[in-house]
Write an enzyme that holds these catalytic residues in place. Structure first.
Site, PDB file in Angstrom:
ATOM      1  N   ASP A  33       0.789  -1.225  -0.064  1.00  0.00           N
ATOM      2  CA  ASP A  33       0.089  -0.036   0.006  1.00  0.00           C
ATOM      3  C   ASP A  33       0.993   1.186  -0.074  1.00  0.00           C
ATOM      4  OD1 ASP A  33      -2.812  -1.052   0.202  1.00  0.00           O
ATOM      5  OD2 ASP A  33      -2.221  -1.905   1.990  1.00  0.00           O
ATOM      6  N   HIS A  64      -0.298  -1.206  -4.821  1.00  0.00           N
ATOM      7  CA  HIS A  64      -1.563  -0.131  -4.481  1.00  0.00           C
ATOM      8  C   HIS A  64      -1.359   1.231  -4.391  1.00  0.00           C
ATOM      9  CE1 HIS A  64      -5.819   0.432  -2.368  1.00  0.00           C
ATOM     10  NE2 HIS A  64      -5.483   1.225  -3.354  1.00  0.00           N
ATOM     11  N   MET A  66      -1.705   4.910  -3.849  1.00  0.00           N
ATOM     12  CA  MET A  66      -2.661   5.664  -3.577  1.00  0.00           C
ATOM     13  C   MET A  66      -1.951   7.215  -3.506  1.00  0.00           C
ATOM     14  SD  MET A  66      -4.383   3.343  -0.408  1.00  0.00           S
ATOM     15  CE  MET A  66      -2.957   2.337  -0.612  1.00  0.00           C
ATOM     16  N   ASP A 173     -10.254  -5.002  -1.326  1.00  0.00           N
ATOM     17  CA  ASP A 173      -9.453  -4.722  -0.444  1.00  0.00           C
ATOM     18  C   ASP A 173     -10.297  -3.803   0.752  1.00  0.00           C
ATOM     19  OD1 ASP A 173      -7.239  -3.802   0.903  1.00  0.00           O
ATOM     20  OD2 ASP A 173      -6.509  -2.343  -0.781  1.00  0.00           O
TER      21      ASP A 173
HETATM   22  C1  DX5 Z   1      -6.323   0.574   3.020  1.00  0.00           C
HETATM   23  C2  DX5 Z   1      -5.411  -0.475   2.159  1.00  0.00           C
HETATM   24  C3  DX5 Z   1      -5.529  -1.760   2.648  1.00  0.00           C
HETATM   25  C4  DX5 Z   1      -5.324  -2.092   4.031  1.00  0.00           C
HETATM   26  C5  DX5 Z   1      -6.392  -3.031   4.449  1.00  0.00           C
HETATM   27  O1  DX5 Z   1      -6.355   1.756   2.373  1.00  0.00           O
HETATM   28  O2  DX5 Z   1      -5.628  -0.197   0.855  1.00  0.00           O
HETATM   29  O3  DX5 Z   1      -4.651  -2.826   1.876  1.00  0.00           O
HETATM   30  O4  DX5 Z   1      -4.171  -2.991   4.195  1.00  0.00           O
HETATM   31  O5  DX5 Z   1      -6.520  -3.534   5.728  1.00  0.00           O
HETATM   32  P1  DX5 Z   1      -7.360  -4.413   6.437  1.00  0.00           P
HETATM   33  O6  DX5 Z   1      -7.442  -5.516   5.981  1.00  0.00           O
HETATM   34  O7  DX5 Z   1      -6.931  -4.313   7.983  1.00  0.00           O
HETATM   35  O8  DX5 Z   1      -8.674  -3.602   6.462  1.00  0.00           O
HETATM   36 ZN    ZN Z   2      -4.515  -1.670  -0.339  1.00  0.00          ZN
END
Ligand code: DX5
Ligand code: ZN
Length: 216
Positions: A33, A64, A66, A173
């Site tokens: 992430d 991923h 962001m 996710d």
């Molecule tokens: C949130 C991330 C996720 C995060 C999910 O912005 O994209 O990948 O790690 O975490 P959990 O599984 O704890 O919801």
């Molecule tokens: Zn993610």
């Protein structure tokens, strides 16, 4: 069905150990992430972390993004060894160009939508997409609750895929635990990202097994 542990919830001081543990435990991808403190209110990893992870695992690195201005950083993440690069449609007015750029670098093409974004926003780039990520929480943090209304989007993506003979995999996710994973699978999801469910436990391998069991 594929399990993608998110290292967002791992122990950052022991990343190698944390990655090796889930690889041995049956993970299919490592989900990375990348947060910039602008698109989302949190800051995490840059390309240098992807580069450091590359030699320590055989698993595909599912990155991923962001971040605002994704086009600016896509080449660096590709060079660092990302196998899949996923871009938020909300972060660029030129999503088609960003995805073309990823494809041109020989990396698998991913597109992602926030909870507030409809599937129609990405409909016209779906034919060029290898992976579609449906956010089931608002991005930025691990450990949030699954937003059930998102399941409808998975069903819509499944229907579009069948109807048009498109090839993308559907990834989910946020708030994924055995019960929510099951609901997503019913709607057609293929890849299940889980952060806190796996890494907040004393036994991450057992958690992967629990997810797999629920999805069988
Ligand atoms: C949130 C991330 C996720 C995060 C999910 O912005 O994209 O990948 O790690 O975490 P959990 O599984 O704890 O919801
Ligand atoms: Zn993610």
């Amino acid at each position: 069905m594929k399990i993608a542990p998110s290292i967002l919830s791992a122990d950052f001081a022991n990343l190698q150990k944390e990655v090796e543990l889930v690889e041995k435990g049956g993970a299919d991808y490592i989900h990375v992430d990348v947060m910039d403190g602008q698109f989302v209110p949190n800051i995490t990893f840059g390309p240098n972390i992807v580069q450091a992870l590359r030699p320590i695992t055989k698993l595909p690195l599912d990155v991923h993004l962001m971040i605002v201005d994704p086009e600016k950083y896509i080449p660096a993440f590709a060079k660092a060894g990302a196998d899949i690069l996923t871009v938020h449609v909300e972060t660029t007015p030129h999503i088609h160009r960003a995805l073309q750029m990823i494809k041109g670098l020989g990396v698998k093409v991913g597109v992602v939508i926030n909870p507030g974004t409809p599937v129609s926003m990405i409909k016209h780039v779906l034919p060029m997409t290898d992976q579609v990520l449906v956010m089931t929480v608002n991005p930025g943090f691990g450990g949030q609750n699954f937003i059930e209304e998102m399941v409808e989007k998975m069903a819509e993506l499944t229907e579009l895929r069948t109807k048009n003979n498109w090839h993308y995999l559907i990834e989910v996710d946020g708030g994924i635990v055995p019960e929510t994973a099951k609901i997503c699978q019913k709607a057609g999801a293929d890849i299940f990202v889980a952060g806190s469910f796996i890494y907040d436990s004393k036994n991450p391998v057992e958690q992967i097994e629990k997810l797999k069991e629920a999805l069988n």
